[in-house]
Design a protein around this motif. Structure first.
Motif, PDB file in Angstrom:
ATOM      1  N   ARG A   5       0.055  -4.802   0.501  1.00 51.16           N
ATOM      2  CA  ARG A   5      -1.351  -5.159   0.687  1.00 51.16           C
ATOM      3  C   ARG A   5      -1.463  -6.557   1.244  1.00 51.16           C
ATOM      4  O   ARG A   5      -0.637  -7.422   0.972  1.00 51.16           O
ATOM      5  CB  ARG A   5      -2.120  -5.051  -0.625  1.00 51.16           C
ATOM      6  N   LYS A   6      -2.498  -6.748   2.014  1.00 45.61           N
ATOM      7  CA  LYS A   6      -2.847  -8.085   2.475  1.00 45.61           C
ATOM      8  C   LYS A   6      -3.555  -8.786   1.317  1.00 45.61           C
ATOM      9  O   LYS A   6      -4.397  -8.197   0.644  1.00 45.61           O
ATOM     10  CB  LYS A   6      -3.774  -8.013   3.685  1.00 45.61           C
ATOM     11  N   ILE A   7      -3.202 -10.038   1.102  1.00 43.46           N
ATOM     12  CA  ILE A   7      -3.854 -10.851   0.083  1.00 43.46           C
ATOM     13  C   ILE A   7      -4.742 -11.854   0.802  1.00 43.46           C
ATOM     14  O   ILE A   7      -4.253 -12.660   1.606  1.00 43.46           O
ATOM     15  CB  ILE A   7      -2.803 -11.597  -0.791  1.00 43.46           C
ATOM     16  N   GLU A   8      -6.013 -11.772   0.565  1.00 42.16           N
ATOM     17  CA  GLU A   8      -6.940 -12.737   1.165  1.00 42.16           C
ATOM     18  C   GLU A   8      -6.653 -14.119   0.583  1.00 42.16           C
ATOM     19  O   GLU A   8      -6.177 -14.229  -0.555  1.00 42.16           O
ATOM     20  CB  GLU A   8      -8.390 -12.336   0.887  1.00 42.16           C
ATOM     21  N   LEU A   9      -6.935 -15.159   1.340  1.00 36.95           N
ATOM     22  CA  LEU A   9      -6.659 -16.506   0.858  1.00 36.95           C
ATOM     23  C   LEU A   9      -7.423 -16.825  -0.430  1.00 36.95           C
ATOM     24  O   LEU A   9      -6.914 -17.533  -1.297  1.00 36.95           O
ATOM     25  CB  LEU A   9      -6.936 -17.540   1.948  1.00 36.95           C
ATOM     26  N   SER A  10      -8.618 -16.266  -0.579  1.00 36.44           N
ATOM     27  CA  SER A  10      -9.360 -16.475  -1.828  1.00 36.44           C
ATOM     28  C   SER A  10      -8.637 -15.797  -2.999  1.00 36.44           C
ATOM     29  O   SER A  10      -8.626 -16.314  -4.118  1.00 36.44           O
ATOM     30  CB  SER A  10     -10.783 -15.940  -1.701  1.00 36.44           C
ATOM     31  N   GLN A  11      -8.000 -14.639  -2.756  1.00 31.12           N
ATOM     32  CA  GLN A  11      -7.225 -13.966  -3.788  1.00 31.12           C
ATOM     33  C   GLN A  11      -5.960 -14.769  -4.117  1.00 31.12           C
ATOM     34  O   GLN A  11      -5.557 -14.859  -5.274  1.00 31.12           O
ATOM     35  CB  GLN A  11      -6.840 -12.553  -3.339  1.00 31.12           C
TER      36      GLN A  11
ATOM     37  N   LEU B 158       3.464 -26.597   2.846  1.00 33.24           N
ATOM     38  CA  LEU B 158       3.291 -25.362   3.605  1.00 33.24           C
ATOM     39  C   LEU B 158       1.958 -24.752   3.188  1.00 33.24           C
ATOM     40  O   LEU B 158       1.786 -24.314   2.057  1.00 33.24           O
ATOM     41  CB  LEU B 158       4.445 -24.398   3.326  1.00 33.24           C
ATOM     42  N   VAL B 159       1.020 -24.759   4.112  1.00 31.92           N
ATOM     43  CA  VAL B 159      -0.342 -24.292   3.849  1.00 31.92           C
ATOM     44  C   VAL B 159      -0.428 -22.814   4.238  1.00 31.92           C
ATOM     45  O   VAL B 159      -0.242 -22.472   5.413  1.00 31.92           O
ATOM     46  CB  VAL B 159      -1.365 -25.125   4.652  1.00 31.92           C
ATOM     47  N   PRO B 160      -0.683 -21.929   3.278  1.00 34.93           N
ATOM     48  CA  PRO B 160      -0.784 -20.501   3.608  1.00 34.93           C
ATOM     49  C   PRO B 160      -1.934 -20.216   4.572  1.00 34.93           C
ATOM     50  O   PRO B 160      -3.034 -20.737   4.417  1.00 34.93           O
ATOM     51  CB  PRO B 160      -1.049 -19.837   2.250  1.00 34.93           C
ATOM     52  N   ARG B 161      -1.640 -19.399   5.575  1.00 35.00           N
ATOM     53  CA  ARG B 161      -2.646 -18.937   6.537  1.00 35.00           C
ATOM     54  C   ARG B 161      -2.874 -17.434   6.422  1.00 35.00           C
ATOM     55  O   ARG B 161      -3.946 -16.938   6.714  1.00 35.00           O
ATOM     56  CB  ARG B 161      -2.219 -19.288   7.963  1.00 35.00           C
ATOM     57  N   SER B 162      -1.825 -16.721   5.999  1.00 39.24           N
ATOM     58  CA  SER B 162      -1.896 -15.276   5.840  1.00 39.24           C
ATOM     59  C   SER B 162      -0.863 -14.884   4.784  1.00 39.24           C
ATOM     60  O   SER B 162       0.228 -15.452   4.750  1.00 39.24           O
ATOM     61  CB  SER B 162      -1.577 -14.598   7.181  1.00 39.24           C
ATOM     62  N   VAL B 163      -1.224 -13.927   3.921  1.00 38.45           N
ATOM     63  CA  VAL B 163      -0.335 -13.528   2.822  1.00 38.45           C
ATOM     64  C   VAL B 163      -0.259 -12.010   2.763  1.00 38.45           C
ATOM     65  O   VAL B 163      -1.281 -11.324   2.814  1.00 38.45           O
ATOM     66  CB  VAL B 163      -0.850 -14.077   1.461  1.00 38.45           C
ATOM     67  N   ARG B 164       0.962 -11.506   2.635  1.00 37.63           N
ATOM     68  CA  ARG B 164       1.176 -10.068   2.473  1.00 37.63           C
ATOM     69  C   ARG B 164       2.106  -9.865   1.284  1.00 37.63           C
ATOM     70  O   ARG B 164       3.185 -10.450   1.227  1.00 37.63           O
ATOM     71  CB  ARG B 164       1.775  -9.470   3.736  1.00 37.63           C
ATOM     72  N   LEU B 165       1.690  -9.027   0.352  1.00 36.64           N
ATOM     73  CA  LEU B 165       2.443  -8.776  -0.874  1.00 36.64           C
ATOM     74  C   LEU B 165       2.924  -7.336  -0.900  1.00 36.64           C
ATOM     75  O   LEU B 165       2.145  -6.412  -0.667  1.00 36.64           O
ATOM     76  CB  LEU B 165       1.556  -9.046  -2.098  1.00 36.64           C
ATOM     77  N   ILE B 166       4.201  -7.165  -1.187  1.00 36.87           N
ATOM     78  CA  ILE B 166       4.759  -5.846  -1.444  1.00 36.87           C
ATOM     79  C   ILE B 166       5.136  -5.861  -2.920  1.00 36.87           C
ATOM     80  O   ILE B 166       6.022  -6.609  -3.344  1.00 36.87           O
ATOM     81  CB  ILE B 166       5.997  -5.533  -0.567  1.00 36.87           C
ATOM     82  N   SER B 167       4.431  -5.074  -3.717  1.00 41.83           N
ATOM     83  CA  SER B 167       4.670  -5.091  -5.159  1.00 41.83           C
ATOM     84  C   SER B 167       5.562  -3.945  -5.613  1.00 41.83           C
ATOM     85  O   SER B 167       5.876  -3.844  -6.789  1.00 41.83           O
ATOM     86  CB  SER B 167       3.347  -5.088  -5.922  1.00 41.83           C
ATOM     87  N   GLY B 168       5.971  -3.104  -4.690  1.00 41.08           N
ATOM     88  CA  GLY B 168       6.861  -1.985  -4.983  1.00 41.08           C
ATOM     89  C   GLY B 168       6.913  -1.066  -3.781  1.00 41.08           C
ATOM     90  O   GLY B 168       6.255  -1.317  -2.765  1.00 41.08           O
ATOM     91  N   PHE B 169       7.680   0.018  -3.894  1.00 43.07           N
ATOM     92  CA  PHE B 169       7.805   0.953  -2.776  1.00 43.07           C
ATOM     93  C   PHE B 169       6.438   1.550  -2.434  1.00 43.07           C
ATOM     94  O   PHE B 169       5.759   2.095  -3.292  1.00 43.07           O
ATOM     95  CB  PHE B 169       8.799   2.061  -3.120  1.00 43.07           C
ATOM     96  N   GLY B 170       6.025   1.397  -1.193  1.00 40.70           N
ATOM     97  CA  GLY B 170       4.741   1.932  -0.741  1.00 40.70           C
ATOM     98  C   GLY B 170       3.537   1.183  -1.274  1.00 40.70           C
ATOM     99  O   GLY B 170       2.413   1.678  -1.194  1.00 40.70           O
ATOM    100  N   ALA B 171       3.747   0.004  -1.824  1.00 39.74           N
ATOM    101  CA  ALA B 171       2.643  -0.769  -2.423  1.00 39.74           C
ATOM    102  C   ALA B 171       2.508  -2.113  -1.706  1.00 39.74           C
ATOM    103  O   ALA B 171       2.809  -3.170  -2.263  1.00 39.74           O
ATOM    104  CB  ALA B 171       2.875  -0.967  -3.911  1.00 39.74           C
TER     105      ALA B 171
END
Length: 161
Positions: A147-153, A132-145
Motif C-alpha cells: 500500500r501507498k502510505i500518505e505523508l500524513s499517515q 532524509l525527508v520522505p516524499r513518497s512511502v510504500r509499505l509491504i506488510s506481507g505477501f500481497g499486502a
C-alpha cells in the motif's frame, strides 16, 4: 487515544526495531548504486537521519542529486518465506546539515541517541549528518499486502501523539 491501524504497527516495528537501511543513489556516470546506512528517526519531523563520510560514493551522489531511495526491511528468518518480509520503501530528499547550523545539535542528538558509539565521529569535518525527508512511502506488510502510505499517515505513525 485512538486504536492504531495495522499498517502503523508494521511501519513502527520496521523503523524502531531495524537500525540499517539500503540507500539507493544515482552516480551520473556509473548509474544506480545501493549502500547500507545506519539510520535514526526524528520523531518530531518524521525525517530520517544518516551519518555519511566524504569518502563514500553515496555522499558524493547525494550532494549532486538530493533525490534518493531508502528501504528498511525485516531480516530473513529461518522457516519464513522471503516474499512476505515486511519492508518500507521511501523516496526521500537529502538535506545536509551544516556543522554550524542551529539544526546540527538536534540532528546530532537524534543520531547519537540511537548510535551512542558513533558520537565521537559526528564532529569530524569529513563526515556529515544528512536528513532524509520522505516524499513518497510504500509499505509491504506481507505477501500481497502492499500500500501507498500518505505523508500524513507516515507522520501519524512515526510522530507520537
Amino acid at each position: 487515544m485512538t486504536e492504531q491501524a495495522p499498517y502503523q504497527t508494521v511501519l513502527q516495528n520496521l523503523l524502531f526495531q531495524q537500525r540499517v537501511a539500503a540507500l539507493g543513489t544515482v552516480d551520473e556516470h556509473a548509474g544506480p548504486q545501493v549502500s547500507m546506512v545506519p539510520f535514526a528517526l526524528d520523531r518530531e519531523t518524521g525525517h530520517l537521519v544518516i551519518h555519511v563520510s566524504t569518502l563514500s560514493t553515496h555522499t558524493a551522489n547525494l550532494r549532486k542529486q538530493a533525490s534518493a531511495g531508502l528501504m528498511v526491511m525485516q531480516p530473513e528468518q529461518a522457516g519464513t518465506g522471503v516474499h512476505a518480509l515486511p519492508r518500507v520503501s521511501l523516496q526521500v530528499e537529502a538535506s545536509f546539515v551544516d556543522h554550524d547550523a542551529a539544526l546540527y545539535g538536534q540532528t546530532k542528538e537524534i543520531y547519537t541517541n540511537r548510535f551512542p558509539d558513533m558520537a565521537f565521529m559526528t564532529d569530524f569535518t569529513d563526515f556529515s549528518l544528512v536528513r532524509l525527508v520522505p516524499r513518497s512511502v510504500r509499505l509491504i506488510s506481507g505477501f500481497g499486502a502492499a500500500r501507498k502510505i500518505e505523508l500524513s499517515q507516515w507522520m501519524g505513525a512515526v510522530v507520537p501523539d
